[in-house]
Motif scaffolding. Structure first.
Motif, short mmCIF file in Angstrom:
data_model
loop_
_atom_site.label_atom_id
_atom_site.label_comp_id
_atom_site.label_asym_id
_atom_site.label_seq_id
_atom_site.Cartn_x
_atom_site.Cartn_y
_atom_site.Cartn_z
N UNK A 24 6.14 -36.62 5.19
CA UNK A 24 6.80 -35.33 5.15
C UNK A 24 6.31 -34.45 6.30
N UNK A 25 7.18 -33.54 6.74
CA UNK A 25 6.79 -32.55 7.73
C UNK A 25 6.91 -31.17 7.08
N UNK A 26 5.85 -30.38 7.21
CA UNK A 26 5.79 -29.07 6.58
C UNK A 26 5.68 -27.97 7.63
N UNK A 27 6.33 -26.85 7.34
CA UNK A 27 6.02 -25.63 8.08
C UNK A 27 4.69 -25.12 7.53
N UNK A 28 3.76 -24.80 8.42
CA UNK A 28 2.42 -24.40 7.97
C UNK A 28 1.91 -23.27 8.85
N UNK A 29 0.83 -22.63 8.37
CA UNK A 29 0.20 -21.56 9.14
C UNK A 29 -1.24 -21.99 9.46
N UNK A 30 -1.54 -21.91 10.77
CA UNK A 30 -2.91 -22.17 11.21
C UNK A 30 -3.70 -20.90 10.95
N UNK A 35 -1.14 -18.74 13.84
CA UNK A 35 0.15 -19.16 14.37
C UNK A 35 0.79 -20.16 13.42
N UNK A 36 2.09 -20.27 13.50
CA UNK A 36 2.80 -21.25 12.69
C UNK A 36 2.83 -22.59 13.42
N UNK A 96 8.85 -26.36 16.33
CA UNK A 96 9.97 -26.27 17.25
C UNK A 96 11.06 -25.38 16.67
N UNK A 97 11.58 -24.50 17.49
CA UNK A 97 12.69 -23.62 17.11
C UNK A 97 13.97 -24.21 17.66
N UNK A 98 14.56 -25.10 16.90
CA UNK A 98 15.78 -25.76 17.36
C UNK A 98 16.28 -26.74 16.32
N UNK A 99 17.19 -27.61 16.73
CA UNK A 99 17.77 -28.59 15.82
C UNK A 99 17.76 -29.95 16.49
N UNK A 148 14.94 -33.21 19.77
CA UNK A 148 15.23 -31.84 19.33
C UNK A 148 15.64 -31.01 20.53
N UNK A 149 16.71 -30.25 20.35
CA UNK A 149 17.13 -29.29 21.38
C UNK A 149 16.75 -27.89 20.89
N UNK A 150 15.89 -27.23 21.65
CA UNK A 150 15.42 -25.90 21.28
C UNK A 150 16.50 -24.86 21.57
N UNK A 151 16.29 -23.67 21.03
CA UNK A 151 17.28 -22.60 21.21
C UNK A 151 17.39 -22.18 22.67
N UNK A 152 16.34 -22.41 23.48
CA UNK A 152 16.43 -22.07 24.90
C UNK A 152 16.98 -23.20 25.76
N UNK A 153 17.42 -24.29 25.11
CA UNK A 153 18.01 -25.41 25.83
C UNK A 153 17.06 -26.52 26.16
#
Length: 612
Positions: A24-30, A35-36, A96-99, A148-153
């Protein structure tokens, strides 16, 4: 794991954001740096897995961490930390901020991505692979979900979970491929992965070709539900060219994808840097496309080697499932009958090697076949009247009914499908026509043989359809092959041979090879005049092509003479007001104007003259 779980007293798991084969991959906080991050946790071994297999899984995870942590490139996901906590192995990565490309395709309902996006993704992934391969790392599981393609391309490769060091192909690698722990995803696996042979950076290039094919067309190159069929497709089947799925793809991109999907590694680009170069050159230079892809190999009667064509797939493939796959686009087509070929009398060879006559149809079937013959003639009449859309649909339905009664490869069925393709081409639906022509050509090759006139007729129309789609280099290759077969089977002066020579001349002009086009058209016009007569419509068509090439070559005087002769003949045969006559007169007038303009510019100006 609960949401409040904290790993090593530092990484607080917030919410799951993805699941894969390894965990599994989790969103986490360091908590230390505020930082996330993304934390990948290895899932516990399945209850039935023996301790040795569980140990191998853990070793794979540690291997991923060591390899990925050493990669520093904008196109590769950054790994911050890794370790083990309470028996759980984890990997801490940048969030990563993207899809990923799989999500992009899902959100687009498996419609292909814009060409500009495909090229941008291809170039960025190639750059990242060039870096990782130079570090000695082969990914071995490239797929849309791992890009993954980030929001900035920016495009990033993720999950080096089954990567291996290129300089360590020996025992260490083999320990990580124990039976039951198959590596790779069926839709994106290279033939050498499937065969269990050595894997190097060119395997990643093959997988990238599969990804590019899918984002460019909306479907994977081998879009079948059965994992064995998918694996056999990768190993034995030539993929349908992407431009057949999407005619607006640039020629060079179609070429690059097919080169990446070559079965043999040494037929692919040698490295990712060369792939980058080919894409860049293709954007600025018209590429010379290779000949049409060869026919898929016939199914051999016996295995040719441990992992060669026709041999069983490795035992580790037996437990595979297709995994995520595209659901739209091209329909799933079952493999064609690769058994005993059909004879030219349309009889199959039975188990004793004899060729029994087919049973006579019953009364009801005989009546339906008679009715189908009448419907076929009606469809031919619609085409003769120029009602091409109606003719296409009529031939299509007749072909479907003939396939039901006679079989998909019966000569009458193939005749209907050929005629349907011809009508589609006349309505401007060249891509659909090409697809049908290819299918009919393959079937006629099996049923009638390579030199049968009907086989050659369909292959010739296939070449013409390629030309209409702008694929002039492919068309040239096929025209040349058909011409050689025509001359061999019917002789150089047969009308069918001459038509092929005419089509070849037209295509040479489209390629810009004007001198060759002129010679081919002129020689064909001379022979057509001798064989068919100087006033035959085919002779006049080739003379018009001669004039056209002369005009494109700026040989205005010769073009003027040829158009004048053509206009005079058309006026006598068709009348002065016929559109073809008026077109020839208009071309004649344009040539006269250009010739006069050329003569004016060649005259010296008064101030340049001197008395003698």
């Amino acid at each position: 794991m609960a949401e409040s779980k904290v790993i090593q007293g530092r990484y607080r798991l917030l919410e799951p954001i993805g699941r894969g084969g390894m965990g599994e991959v989790w969103r986490a906080r360091d908590e230390s740096l505020g930082r996330q991050v993304a934390v990948k946790c290895l899932k516990p071994p399945a209850p039935h897995l023996d301790p040795e297999a569980a140990r191998v899984l853990r070793e794979r995870f540690r291997r991923e961490a060591r390899v990925a942590a050493g990669l520093q490139h904008r196109g590769v996901t950054v790994v911050h930390d890794f370790g083990e906590s309470d028996g759980v192995l984890f990997l801490v990565m940048e969030l990563l901020d993207g899809r990923d490309l799989g999500r992009l395709l899902d959100e687009a309902e498996h419609r292909p991505l814009p060409v500009a996006d495909v090229l941008d993704i291809a170039e960025q992934v190639a750059a990242a692979l060039d870096y990782t391969h130079r570090q000695g790392v082969v990914h071995r599981d490239l797929k849309p979900a791992n890009i993954v393609r980030l929001t900035d391309g920016t495009v990033k490769i993720c999950d080096f979970g089954i990567a291996r060091l290129g300089e360590d192909p020996g025992a260490g690698a083999s320990r990580l491929t124990t039976t039951g722990l198959a590596l790779g995803t069926p839709h994106y696996m290279s033939p050498e992965q499937i065969g269990g042979t050595d894997v190097d950076q060119r395997s990643d290039l093959y997988s990238l070709g599969c990804v590019l094919y899918e984002i460019a067309t909306g479907v994977p190159p081998f879009d079948l539900g059965d994992p064995w069929a998918i694996l056999l497709g990768h190993r034995d089947t030539v993929p349908v060219p992407p431009r057949e799925q999407r005619p607006d793809l640039p020629d060079y991109l179609d070429r690059v994808i097919l080169e990446l999907l070559a079965k043999q590694p040494d037929q692919r680009p040698p490295d990712a840097r060369e792939l980058e170069r080919r894409i860049s050159v293709g954007r600025t230079t018209p590429p010379y496309l290779p000949a049409l892809a060869p026919e898929p190999p016939d199914a051999p009667s016996a295995p040719t080697g441990e992992n060669g064509p026709g041999s069983p797939l490795p035992s580790w493939t037996r437990g595979m499932t297709p995994g995520h796959r595209a659901a739209g686009g091209r329909p799933v087509v079952p493999p064609s009958d690769t058994g005993v070929p059909l004879s030219d009398r349309w009889t199959r060879v039975d188990a004793h090697g004899t060729r029994p006559e087919p049973p006579a149809p019953g009364p009801a079937a005989a009546r339906e076949l008679t009715a189908l013959t009448g419907r076929h003639e009606s469809a031919v009449g619609l085409a003769r009247d120029g009602r091409w859309s109606e003719a296409a649909e009529a031939h299509r339905t007749v072909g479907a009914d003939r396939a039901r009664l006679l079989g998909a490869d019966h000569p009458d069925t193939l005749t209907s499908r050929h005629e349907a393709a011809a009508a589609l081409a006349r309505t401007g639906r060249a891509a659909e026509a090409l697809r049908v022509y290819r299918q009919v050509a393959d079937a006629r090759l099996r049923v009638l043989g390579p030199d049968h006139p009907e086989t050659l007729a369909t292959r010739q129309e296939t070449a013409a359809a390629l030309g209409r789609l702008g694929r002039h280099h492919d068309a040239h290759q096929l025209h040349t092959a058909v011409l050689a077969a025509r001359e061999r089977a019917a002789g150089p002066d047969h009308p069918d041979t001459l038509r092929c020579r005419h089509d070849l001349a037209v295509n040479l002009a489209r390629l810009g090879r004007l001198e060759e086009a002129y010679r081919a058209a002129y020689e064909t016009a001379v022979v057509r005049a001798r064989v068919l007569g100087p006033l035959h419509a085919d002779t006049l068509a080739t003379r018009a092509e001669v004039a056209h090439v002369l005009r494109r070559s700026a040989r205005w005087a010769e073009a003027l003479e040829t158009y004048g002769e053509l206009a005079a003949i058309r006026e006598r045969a068709l009348g002065p007001d016929h559109p073809d006559t008026r077109a020839a007169r208009a071309d004649e007038a344009r040539c006269r104007e250009r010739l006069a303009e050329q003569e004016r510019t060649a005259e010296p100006h008064p101030e340049e003259t001197h008395p003698s």
